[in-house]
Design a protein around this motif. Structure first.
Motif, short mmCIF file in Angstrom:
data_model
loop_
_atom_site.label_atom_id
_atom_site.label_comp_id
_atom_site.label_asym_id
_atom_site.label_seq_id
_atom_site.Cartn_x
_atom_site.Cartn_y
_atom_site.Cartn_z
N ILE A 21 0.79 -1.48 -0.22
CA ILE A 21 0.41 -0.06 0.02
C ILE A 21 1.15 1.26 -0.29
CG2 ILE A 21 -1.37 1.28 1.24
CD1 ILE A 21 -2.33 -1.72 2.43
N ASN A 22 1.90 1.47 0.67
CA ASN A 22 3.02 1.64 1.06
C ASN A 22 4.42 1.34 0.94
OD1 ASN A 22 0.22 3.60 3.14
ND2 ASN A 22 1.32 4.89 1.38
N ILE A 23 5.25 2.24 0.29
CA ILE A 23 6.81 2.39 0.59
C ILE A 23 7.18 3.95 1.41
CG2 ILE A 23 9.04 1.84 0.06
CD1 ILE A 23 7.98 -0.46 -2.06
N ILE A 24 8.03 3.74 2.35
CA ILE A 24 7.87 5.62 2.40
C ILE A 24 9.92 5.03 3.29
CG2 ILE A 24 7.76 7.29 5.07
CD1 ILE A 24 5.10 5.22 5.35
N LEU A 25 10.64 5.74 2.61
CA LEU A 25 11.97 5.71 2.61
C LEU A 25 12.05 7.15 4.35
CD1 LEU A 25 14.17 6.09 2.41
CD2 LEU A 25 14.37 8.35 1.47
N VAL A 26 12.38 5.46 5.72
CA VAL A 26 12.45 6.01 6.60
C VAL A 26 13.38 7.22 7.30
CG1 VAL A 26 12.55 5.50 9.26
CG2 VAL A 26 10.49 4.51 7.15
N SER A 27 15.10 6.38 6.92
CA SER A 27 15.79 7.13 6.61
C SER A 27 17.65 7.01 5.77
CB SER A 27 16.57 7.43 7.87
OG SER A 27 16.78 5.82 8.35
N ASN A 28 17.89 8.06 5.27
CA ASN A 28 19.32 7.37 4.57
C ASN A 28 19.90 7.69 5.68
OD1 ASN A 28 20.12 9.25 3.72
ND2 ASN A 28 17.48 9.64 2.67
N LYS A 29 21.52 7.50 5.38
CA LYS A 29 22.45 7.65 5.57
C LYS A 29 23.95 7.72 4.32
CE LYS A 29 22.09 5.58 9.86
NZ LYS A 29 23.00 3.94 10.86
N ILE A 30 24.87 9.17 4.58
CA ILE A 30 25.26 9.28 3.56
C ILE A 30 26.79 9.33 4.21
CG2 ILE A 30 24.10 10.28 1.98
CD1 ILE A 30 24.37 13.08 2.78
N ASP A 31 28.02 9.74 3.28
CA ASP A 31 28.74 9.84 3.78
C ASP A 31 28.68 11.29 3.35
OD1 ASP A 31 29.80 10.19 1.20
OD2 ASP A 31 30.90 7.89 1.50
N THR A 32 30.67 11.58 4.10
CA THR A 32 31.04 13.34 3.95
C THR A 32 31.26 13.75 2.16
OG1 THR A 32 33.41 12.56 4.37
CG2 THR A 32 31.86 13.47 5.55
N THR A 33 31.13 12.54 1.72
CA THR A 33 31.18 12.42 0.04
C THR A 33 29.69 12.70 -0.80
OG1 THR A 33 31.57 10.29 -0.44
CG2 THR A 33 33.61 12.02 -0.23
N GLU A 34 28.79 12.73 0.60
CA GLU A 34 26.46 12.30 -0.35
C GLU A 34 27.10 11.22 -1.02
OE1 GLU A 34 25.40 15.95 -2.01
OE2 GLU A 34 26.90 17.07 -1.01
N LYS A 35 27.43 10.24 -0.79
CA LYS A 35 26.96 8.91 -1.19
C LYS A 35 26.97 8.19 -0.36
CE LYS A 35 29.19 4.54 -2.79
NZ LYS A 35 30.80 3.84 -2.53
N LEU A 36 25.58 7.39 -1.18
CA LEU A 36 24.64 6.14 0.00
C LEU A 36 25.17 5.60 0.19
CD1 LEU A 36 21.95 6.46 1.01
CD2 LEU A 36 20.65 5.05 -1.15
N ILE A 37 25.65 5.11 1.64
CA ILE A 37 25.50 4.18 2.94
C ILE A 37 25.28 3.15 2.81
CG2 ILE A 37 26.82 4.26 5.12
CD1 ILE A 37 27.64 6.74 4.67
N SER A 38 23.50 3.63 3.38
CA SER A 38 22.55 2.88 4.25
C SER A 38 21.19 3.75 3.97
CB SER A 38 22.32 2.23 5.15
OG SER A 38 23.14 2.94 6.38
#
Length: 105
Positions: A21-38
């Motif tokens: 019904i829904n998919i919601i982005l709860v959180s994301n972690k990025i490093d100092t170069t703005e690369k997605l970590i998790s």
């Protein structure tokens, strides 16, 4: 943010496997170069899903990602109850999450 396509790819893969019904982005972690970590997604499914834990296991087994991710799954009735209960994780997700699929109702 670099890497958001990874989140979208995972969300699409989840949509193909469980008709949420829904998919919601709860959180994301990025490093100092703005690369997605998790990242973490909440998935709301219909009440007719027999086993949330089995669905969660199947999604982890079937949805591959180059970036580590976590899932939080809710049946619709549970979601509807908890999203309005101040202090619950569902309430936090409902009020601050980013809806990738479905709408905030």
């Amino acid at each position: 943010m670099k890497g958001h396509f990874v989140i979208d790819k995972v969300a699409v893969s989840i949509m193909e496997r469980c008709s949420p019904i829904n998919i919601i982005l709860v959180s994301n972690k990025i490093d100092t170069t703005e690369k997605l970590i998790s990242f973490k997604l909440a998935v709301v499914v219909n009440d007719d899903v027999k086993s949330i834990s089995e669905l969660e296991c199947n999604l982890y087994m079937q949805v591959d990602s180059e970036v580590p991710y976590d899932l939080v799954l809710y049946k619709l009735s549970e979601w509807n109850k908890l999203k309005n209960d101040i202090g619950t994780f569902a309430w936090k997700i409902y009020n601050s999450g980013v809806y990738l699929y479905g709408t905030r109702v």
